[in-house]
Enzyme design. Structure first.
Site, PDB file in Angstrom:
ATOM      1  N   GLU A 149       0.882  -1.333   0.075  1.00  0.00           N
ATOM      2  CA  GLU A 149       0.037   0.316   0.322  1.00  0.00           C
ATOM      3  C   GLU A 149       0.786   0.928  -0.410  1.00  0.00           C
ATOM      4  OE1 GLU A 149      -3.764   0.440   1.835  1.00  0.00           O
ATOM      5  OE2 GLU A 149      -2.771  -1.543   3.345  1.00  0.00           O
ATOM      6  N   LYS A 161     -13.579  -0.600  -4.596  1.00  0.00           N
ATOM      7  CA  LYS A 161     -14.486  -0.134  -4.553  1.00  0.00           C
ATOM      8  C   LYS A 161     -15.969   0.572  -4.665  1.00  0.00           C
ATOM      9  CE  LYS A 161     -12.498  -0.041   0.252  1.00  0.00           C
ATOM     10  NZ  LYS A 161     -12.293   0.585   1.682  1.00  0.00           N
ATOM     11  N   HIS A 192       9.186 -27.444   3.923  1.00  0.00           N
ATOM     12  CA  HIS A 192       8.274 -28.867   3.142  1.00  0.00           C
ATOM     13  C   HIS A 192       8.227 -28.396   1.692  1.00  0.00           C
ATOM     14  CE1 HIS A 192       8.626 -30.714   6.822  1.00  0.00           C
ATOM     15  NE2 HIS A 192       8.447 -29.612   7.453  1.00  0.00           N
TER      16      HIS A 192
END
Lengths: 329, 329
Positions: free
Chosen positions: A212, A323, A228
Site C-alpha cells: 500500500e 470499491k 516443506h
C-alpha cells in the site's frame, strides 16, 4: 516529513492512548473471532499471535464461519471507516446468531450499529489512513480481549516504548538506518518476508505496508512450513528471477530452538534463487512489543521504498476505484 | 508417463480407497486440530475448507496451539512418512494434554505410537512422494472427521469421479489441454494464484505443487482480502516485473455473489502489473469435489511446467538436504 511519515511518528502515542483507555465493559469470553479486512483485520492477526493461549481467530471475508455458532466466540468487529462491507456482513451474521459483539471503529455504520444495539464500542480517533491507525486498532482489540479475560497484560506500554526508541525523534532513530539499508536492497524488487509462526502477523503487516505505501509486490512465508515446499521453488528459474526477488527475515528472540535452527539453512536454500537482503530482530520482551518492533521497521522500509521511487505513500487508488466499481459506499 | 505422472493417474483410485475404508472408530468431537506439514498438512487445509460448519483448524509447526488445551479438539496427526518432527512434537504435546488423538500415516514413528497407545490409525499405502498421496491423506482425514461427527457426506466418491473425468485415460482428458495452455503462460514465471476463501486450500495446493514439482516460485492471494492491499502492489514496478509474474484465478461455482463480483475488477487491477494467464473453474457439486477438481488441474500444470523445463518433478533435494542439516531422521 510527508503525511504518512507524520502518521507513523504518532504510532507510540497510539499505543499509549489504548493503554490509557477505560476498560471496555465485557463479559468473560471463551474465545474471540475478530472480523476485519486489510489495515483493520491486521489488528486481529496481531492479537491472535499475542493471545496464543486463548482461541482468537480472524475472519477476513463476508459473514462468519459456520463453526462460530457452535463455539460462540466474542465477535470483535474492526473497521476503521466503520463502513467495510465484509465486516458489516459479519456483524449482521453474528447478531443474527445471537453472539456477543464488540466494535472498534472511528465512526460510520459500525459505530451507529454499536450504539443502537448497546454493544461495547471503542471509538478510535478518525482522519487517518486505516493502515496508519495500526496502534489505535491493535491497542483497542487488545484492550477488548483483556476485558474479556482472553489476554493478561496487554504489553501496550512496552510496545510504545520500543516503537518510540526505534523511530527516534523526527523518525531519525536507530530503526532508520536499518530501514534505509533494507529499502535500498529491496528497491524495484518483489519482497519475500520470511518469519517464524510467532512473527507471522508482523510479516503480513510488512507485506501489506509494502503493497500500500510503496505500491510494490510482497509475499510472506512461514518457517517451518517453508521448509516443506517453498525452498524447492527457487532452484530452477535463473538469474532473471534472482534479481527480481529480495528476501528479508524477521527474527523473534523467543523462537523455539528447533525453529531458530531452521533460519540459516532455509535462507541458504532461498538464496540459491532469490537475493538475501537482510534480517530484522525483534526488540522487547512482551509478545506485543516484539511484534510491534518488527512492524515499525516494516513501516519505515515501506515509506523509504516509496520515497526512493518518488511514490506518494498515501493514495491507494486501486482500492478506491474497485470499491466504486463494486458500488460500495 | 514419468513416475510422478503415474502417481497422479492413481489419484481417483486414492479417493475411492478412502471412500471404501471401514469407518475409523471415534468418539464424537466438538472440533478438530489437524497437525501436519507440507503435503500432509494440506489434507487439513482441504478438510477445514470442506467442514466449514465445524471448527477444523490446522497446525503447521511444532507443538499445539495454547488454546487447544481449552477447546480440547480431536487432534488428527497427519504425516505420510510418519517421521515429520513438527507433527510428532504436536502429537507429544497433545498426548501430554490428554487430548484425543487420531493418526494418518504410511508407517514410521507415528504409526508405532498410534499402535502403542491404541489411537485410531488410518494407515495409507506407502511408497509414494507425500504430495502424490494427496487422495489417500485427504480421504483419510475426511473419513476421520466423518466418524467424529464433524462432517456429513464426505464427497469422496464425487471427488474421484470429477478427477477421473478431468485426468482421462493416460492423463489425456479435458484437463490436459487447459493445463498445457496454463503451463505455457506460466513458463519461466512466478505464479500468483488468486482464489476466494472457499478455494483457498486449492490455491495453496497449486502453490506447493508448482514449488515441488516444477521447482518454481508461486504465491497465493485470497479474495476479498486481496482487494484491501495486494491490488495496490502492482501499480508501480515496471514491465520487468510484469513479465515475471503470471496470474491464475481459481473460480468456485458456489462463490457468494459479492465475492464473485470482485474477480473481474480485481484481476483488472492485478493485470496492470502482472500477466493474466487464465482462469480455472471448479467442477462438481460437493465442496470436496470442487476443491479436488481445482487441485488436479494444478497438479497437471505443475507437471507440465516441469516437463517443459526438463525438470524431474520427483526429487526435492533442497528439502532432503535441509532435513539432514537439521539432523532429522
Amino acid at each position: 516529513m510527508n503525511t504518512m511519515e507524520a502518521m507513523l511518528a504518532s504510532l507510540p502515542d497510539q499505543y499509549r492512548w489504548a493503554a490509557d483507555l477505560t476498560s471496555p465493559s465485557l463479559r468473560a469470553a471463551t474465545g474471540a473471532l475478530v472480523c476485519g479486512m486489510g489495515g483493520s483485520g491486521i489488528a486481529g492477526d496481531v492479537a491472535g499471535d499475542v493471545a496464543a493461549g486463548a482461541p482468537v481467530f480472524v475472519r477476513k471475508g463476508y459473514g462468519i464461519p459456520g463453526w462460530a455458532e457452535r463455539l460462540r466466540p466474542l465477535v470483535v468487529a474492526v473497521s476503521y471507516s466503520g463502513n467495510t462491507e465484509e465486516t458489516l456482513s459479519g456483524v449482521e451474521a453474528a447478531d443474527r446468531a445471537g453472539l456477543a459483539i464488540a466494535a472498534v471503529s472511528s465512526g460510520g455504520a459500525l459505530s451507529r450499529l454499536a450504539r443502537d444495539h448497546g454493544w461495547p464500542l471503542v471509538e478510535v480517533p478518525g482522519g487517518l489512513q486505516p493502515r496508519a491507525a495500526f496502534g489505535y486498532l491493535t491497542g483497542a482489540v487488545m484492550r477488548i480481549l483483556e476485558s474479556a479475560g482472553l489476554v493478561g497484560e496487554t504489553g501496550l506500554v512496552e510496545a510504545a516504548t520500543v516503537t518510540d526508541e526505534l523511530l527516534g525523534a523526527d523518525l531519525d532513530g536507530p530503526g532508520r538506518r536499518l530501514a534505509d539499508d533494507l529499502a535500498e536492497g529491496l528497491a524495484g524488487r518483489i519482497t519475500l518476508i520470511v518469519a517464524s509462526g510467532s512473527a507471522a502477523a508482523a510479516a503480513y503487516r510488512w507485506k501489506t505496508q509494502i503493497n500500500e505505501n510503496a505500491k510494490s509486490p510482497a509475499f510472506t512465508t512461514t518457517i517451518p512450513e517453508t521448509d516443506h515446499n517453498e525452498i524447492v521453488g527457487w532452484s530452477t528459474l535463473g538469474s532473471a528471477i534472482r534479481r527480481t526477488v529480495g528476501v528479508v527475515a524477521l527474527r523473534d528472540t523467543h523462537e523455539p530452538p528447533r525453529v531458530a535452527a531452521r533460519f540459516e539453512p532455509t535462507l541458504g536454500r532461498l538464496s540459491e534463487g532469490a537475493s538475501l537482503v537482510g534480517e530484522v530482530w525483534a526488540q522487547g520482551e512482551h509478545p506485543l512489543a516484539r511484534i510491534a518492533s518488527l512492524c515499525v521497521i516494516g513501516d519505515m522500509v515501506s515509506l523509504r521504498l516509496a520515497r526512493n521511487a518518488a511514490v506518494d505513500p498515501v493514495p491507494v487508488e486501486a482500492i478506491e476505484v474497485l470499491k466504486r466499481e463494486l458500488g460500495e459506499t
